[in-house]
Design a protein around this motif. Structure first.
Motif, PDB file in Angstrom:
ATOM      1  N   ARG A  51      78.295  58.137 -43.253  1.00  0.00           N
ATOM      2  CA  ARG A  51      76.879  58.074 -42.909  1.00  0.00           C
ATOM      3  C   ARG A  51      76.630  59.008 -41.731  1.00  0.00           C
ATOM      4  N   LEU A  52      75.502  59.695 -41.786  1.00  0.00           N
ATOM      5  CA  LEU A  52      75.115  60.601 -40.726  1.00  0.00           C
ATOM      6  C   LEU A  52      74.207  59.871 -39.753  1.00  0.00           C
ATOM      7  N   LEU A  53      74.610  59.819 -38.498  1.00  0.00           N
ATOM      8  CA  LEU A  53      73.785  59.220 -37.461  1.00  0.00           C
ATOM      9  C   LEU A  53      73.063  60.335 -36.720  1.00  0.00           C
ATOM     10  N   VAL A  54      71.746  60.225 -36.648  1.00  0.00           N
ATOM     11  CA  VAL A  54      70.962  61.333 -36.105  1.00  0.00           C
ATOM     12  C   VAL A  54      71.191  61.458 -34.617  1.00  0.00           C
ATOM     13  N   GLY A  55      70.980  62.671 -34.100  1.00  0.00           N
ATOM     14  CA  GLY A  55      71.060  62.931 -32.680  1.00  0.00           C
ATOM     15  C   GLY A  55      69.687  63.239 -32.123  1.00  0.00           C
ATOM     16  N   ILE A  56      69.626  63.488 -30.837  1.00  0.00           N
ATOM     17  CA  ILE A  56      68.348  63.656 -30.162  1.00  0.00           C
ATOM     18  C   ILE A  56      67.626  64.925 -30.599  1.00  0.00           C
ATOM     19  N   PHE A  57      68.336  65.901 -31.162  1.00  0.00           N
ATOM     20  CA  PHE A  57      67.700  67.135 -31.629  1.00  0.00           C
ATOM     21  C   PHE A  57      67.396  67.110 -33.127  1.00  0.00           C
ATOM     22  N   GLN A  58      67.583  65.938 -33.752  1.00  0.00           N
ATOM     23  CA  GLN A  58      67.480  65.855 -35.200  1.00  0.00           C
ATOM     24  C   GLN A  58      66.111  66.286 -35.720  1.00  0.00           C
ATOM     25  N   ARG A  59      65.040  65.939 -35.014  1.00  0.00           N
ATOM     26  CA  ARG A  59      63.703  66.314 -35.474  1.00  0.00           C
ATOM     27  C   ARG A  59      63.421  67.803 -35.282  1.00  0.00           C
ATOM     28  N   LEU A  60      64.187  68.422 -34.410  1.00  0.00           N
ATOM     29  CA  LEU A  60      63.997  69.849 -34.128  1.00  0.00           C
ATOM     30  C   LEU A  60      64.674  70.728 -35.176  1.00  0.00           C
ATOM     31  N   LEU A  61      65.716  70.209 -35.829  1.00  0.00           N
ATOM     32  CA  LEU A  61      66.498  71.026 -36.755  1.00  0.00           C
ATOM     33  C   LEU A  61      65.668  71.561 -37.921  1.00  0.00           C
ATOM     34  N   ARG A 231      53.813  50.333 -17.397  1.00  0.00           N
ATOM     35  CA  ARG A 231      52.746  50.731 -18.321  1.00  0.00           C
ATOM     36  C   ARG A 231      52.872  52.172 -18.794  1.00  0.00           C
ATOM     37  N   ARG A 232      53.865  52.890 -18.353  1.00  0.00           N
ATOM     38  CA  ARG A 232      54.045  54.263 -18.809  1.00  0.00           C
ATOM     39  C   ARG A 232      54.461  54.290 -20.283  1.00  0.00           C
ATOM     40  N   THR A 233      54.015  55.317 -20.977  1.00  0.00           N
ATOM     41  CA  THR A 233      54.388  55.446 -22.384  1.00  0.00           C
ATOM     42  C   THR A 233      55.704  56.211 -22.497  1.00  0.00           C
ATOM     43  N   SER A 234      56.285  56.175 -23.693  1.00  0.00           N
ATOM     44  CA  SER A 234      57.561  56.822 -23.954  1.00  0.00           C
ATOM     45  C   SER A 234      57.543  57.422 -25.353  1.00  0.00           C
ATOM     46  N   PRO A 235      58.223  58.545 -25.575  1.00  0.00           N
ATOM     47  CA  PRO A 235      58.340  59.095 -26.931  1.00  0.00           C
ATOM     48  C   PRO A 235      59.007  58.136 -27.906  1.00  0.00           C
ATOM     49  N   PHE A 236      59.714  57.133 -27.381  1.00  0.00           N
ATOM     50  CA  PHE A 236      60.445  56.203 -28.239  1.00  0.00           C
ATOM     51  C   PHE A 236      59.709  54.886 -28.457  1.00  0.00           C
ATOM     52  N   ASP A 237      58.436  54.829 -28.060  1.00  0.00           N
ATOM     53  CA  ASP A 237      57.678  53.586 -28.233  1.00  0.00           C
ATOM     54  C   ASP A 237      57.613  53.161 -29.694  1.00  0.00           C
ATOM     55  N   ALA A 238      57.572  54.138 -30.608  1.00  0.00           N
ATOM     56  CA  ALA A 238      57.492  53.826 -32.039  1.00  0.00           C
ATOM     57  C   ALA A 238      58.847  53.931 -32.730  1.00  0.00           C
ATOM     58  N   THR A 239      59.910  54.071 -31.955  1.00  0.00           N
ATOM     59  CA  THR A 239      61.263  54.182 -32.510  1.00  0.00           C
ATOM     60  C   THR A 239      61.930  52.817 -32.504  1.00  0.00           C
ATOM     61  N   SER A 240      62.489  52.435 -33.619  1.00  0.00           N
ATOM     62  CA  SER A 240      63.140  51.121 -33.693  1.00  0.00           C
ATOM     63  C   SER A 240      64.390  51.095 -32.820  1.00  0.00           C
ATOM     64  N   LYS A 298      55.608  65.915 -17.241  1.00  0.00           N
ATOM     65  CA  LYS A 298      55.750  64.469 -17.395  1.00  0.00           C
ATOM     66  C   LYS A 298      57.200  64.007 -17.315  1.00  0.00           C
ATOM     67  N   ALA A 299      58.097  64.937 -16.985  1.00  0.00           N
ATOM     68  CA  ALA A 299      59.523  64.606 -16.933  1.00  0.00           C
ATOM     69  C   ALA A 299      59.862  63.858 -15.648  1.00  0.00           C
ATOM     70  N   ALA A 332      54.459  67.672 -21.284  1.00  0.00           N
ATOM     71  CA  ALA A 332      55.728  67.364 -21.943  1.00  0.00           C
ATOM     72  C   ALA A 332      56.575  66.411 -21.125  1.00  0.00           C
ATOM     73  N   SER A 333      57.224  65.485 -21.806  1.00  0.00           N
ATOM     74  CA  SER A 333      58.188  64.589 -21.185  1.00  0.00           C
ATOM     75  C   SER A 333      59.585  65.181 -21.325  1.00  0.00           C
ATOM     76  N   HIS A 334      60.573  64.441 -20.857  1.00  0.00           N
ATOM     77  CA  HIS A 334      61.962  64.895 -20.935  1.00  0.00           C
ATOM     78  C   HIS A 334      62.443  64.964 -22.382  1.00  0.00           C
ATOM     79  N   PHE A 335      61.737  64.300 -23.293  1.00  0.00           N
ATOM     80  CA  PHE A 335      62.149  64.230 -24.694  1.00  0.00           C
ATOM     81  C   PHE A 335      61.099  64.882 -25.592  1.00  0.00           C
ATOM     82  N   TYR A 336      60.628  66.028 -25.156  1.00  0.00           N
ATOM     83  CA  TYR A 336      59.602  66.747 -25.906  1.00  0.00           C
ATOM     84  C   TYR A 336      60.089  67.096 -27.307  1.00  0.00           C
ATOM     85  N   MET A 337      61.389  67.375 -27.451  1.00  0.00           N
ATOM     86  CA  MET A 337      61.931  67.742 -28.756  1.00  0.00           C
ATOM     87  C   MET A 337      61.842  66.589 -29.758  1.00  0.00           C
ATOM     88  N   TRP A 338      61.678  65.366 -29.262  1.00  0.00           N
ATOM     89  CA  TRP A 338      61.580  64.203 -30.140  1.00  0.00           C
ATOM     90  C   TRP A 338      60.113  63.872 -30.450  1.00  0.00           C
TER      91      TRP A 338
END
Length: 359
Positions: A51-61, A231-240, A298-299, A332-338
């Motif tokens: 099984r392939l486990l995605v990495g933090i750059f997976q959406r950028l590929l 109360r700050r938002t995060s790029p991972f708010d919608a990530t399980s 936003k980083a 941009a936040s620290h996880f803009y690539m996501w």
């Protein structure tokens, strides 16, 4: 499984977006930061499936491929499917002398340089490569730059002919040898239990921070430290939680990475920053390639303190051609690539164009 083994038997896993449809493409060679890695492949016991486990750059590929670029994202040592450090090396991280730690980091830079040289040859990469160190990964890519003079003439020639730019993508001040004012970071929070700190850090580092006027260099009153407001938002708010767990490996932190953000590594890291960016022999060996520094407003605060420090160093160096070209990434936040892989790819493209273009 995409693996490269060097002559010294050091193995690196890498995620590869694949060969684009055009022949003259740009390759982005990316080294990840603390906890968030480039991905992994896990085999079952019978080795017949994985099984392939995605990495933090997976959406950028896939975005890179759509833009006719190639991304090769490396898992550093101690991260999934790459060679772990030996017990002796881990001991140097924990309690080595400055000389031992310098040799270790420069050695890791050499391994990465030889990895890139090997990929240039084995994958027939066109001579248009951009080295990117993201977050903590920046100290390893700076070690790559600093190690160039120790490589054989043939390797030097191939890298010099292939690598066109280097991008420091939001390095934290902690890994650049910067003497910092008191500032909050969960990994160093003694009010948290040691086993809780990585979990808090994983959430904290991804927040959208709301800083003041960052042009007021070294004014800590403009800095949002992220320790008093949930109360700050995060790029991972919608990530399980399950998907987030596949992006990270928290174990290397206590074994090696945490030492790289501690004051005990400061002198070593500062010397590597100087050798990579300001040493005339190093820069001329790389043919004076462009070095960019990219940061989103936003980083985390540690990223902006690194920007202040590097701008100070460039001004002190006073060279006709700046050692670093600075670029901002509004919103941009620290996880803009996501959170916005299309926007992140366009920003990296802008930094890859000739300097006459506005990034």
């Amino acid at each position: 499984m995409p693996i490269f083994s060097s002559a010294s038997d050091i193995q690196f896993y890498y995620a590869d977006s694949g060969v684009p449809s055009i022949s003259d493409y740009t390759t982005y060679f990316i080294v990840h930061g603390h906890s968030y890695h480039a991905g992994q492949q896990s085999f079952t016991a019978n080795a017949k499936s994985y099984r392939l486990l995605v990495g933090i750059f997976q959406r950028l590929l896939p975005v890179a491929r759509q833009h006719s670029h190639r991304i090769i994202a490396i898992n550093r040592r101690e991260y999934p499917n790459s060679t772990p450090y030996t017990s002796a090396e881990l001991s140097i991280f924990a309690q080595g002398s400055n000389e031992e730690r310098s040799r270790l980091l420069l050695g890791e830079g050499t391994h990465l340089a030889l990895l890139l040289d090997g990929l240039v040859q084995s994958l027939s990469l066109p001579p248009n490569i951009v080295i990117i160190g993201w977050s903590l990964g920046t100290i390893f890519t700076l070690s790559m730059l600093a190690s160039i003079t120790s490589l054989s003439p043939s390797v030097q020639a191939r890298l010099r002919g292939s690598v066109k730019k280097m991008i420091m993508w939001e390095p934290p001040a902690h890994c650049l040898g910067v003497k910092l004012p008191p500032a909050y970071i969960p990994l160093l929070d003694e009010n948290l239990a040691p086993d809780v700190r990585p979990l808090v850090f994983r959430k904290w580092v991804a927040l959208h921070f709301h800083h003041g006027d960052l042009s007021l260099r070294h004014d800590m009153s403009q800095i949002d430290q992220g320790n008093d407001n949930t109360r700050r938002t995060s790029p991972f708010d919608a990530t399980s939680p399950e998907e987030l767990a596949t992006l990270t490996d928290l174990r290397p932190g206590a074994r090696c990475d945490n030492y790289l953000i501690a004051p005990t590594f400061m002198d070593v890291e500062r010397s590597i920053v100087y050798k990579a960016l300001f040493d005339s022999t190093t820069r001329s060996t790389w043919s004076g390639m462009d070095v960019w520094h990219l940061v989103g407003d936003k980083a985390t605060h540690t990223v902006h303190m690194a920007t202040w420090y590097l701008k100070d160093q460039v001004e002190l160096a006073g060279t006709p051609h700046p050692a670093i070209i600075f670029a901002e990434n509004p919103g941009a936040s620290h996880f803009y690539m996501w959170e916005d892989p299309e926007g992140a790819m366009k920003k990296l493209e802008a930094l890859t164009r000739p300097l006459t273009c506005d990034p």
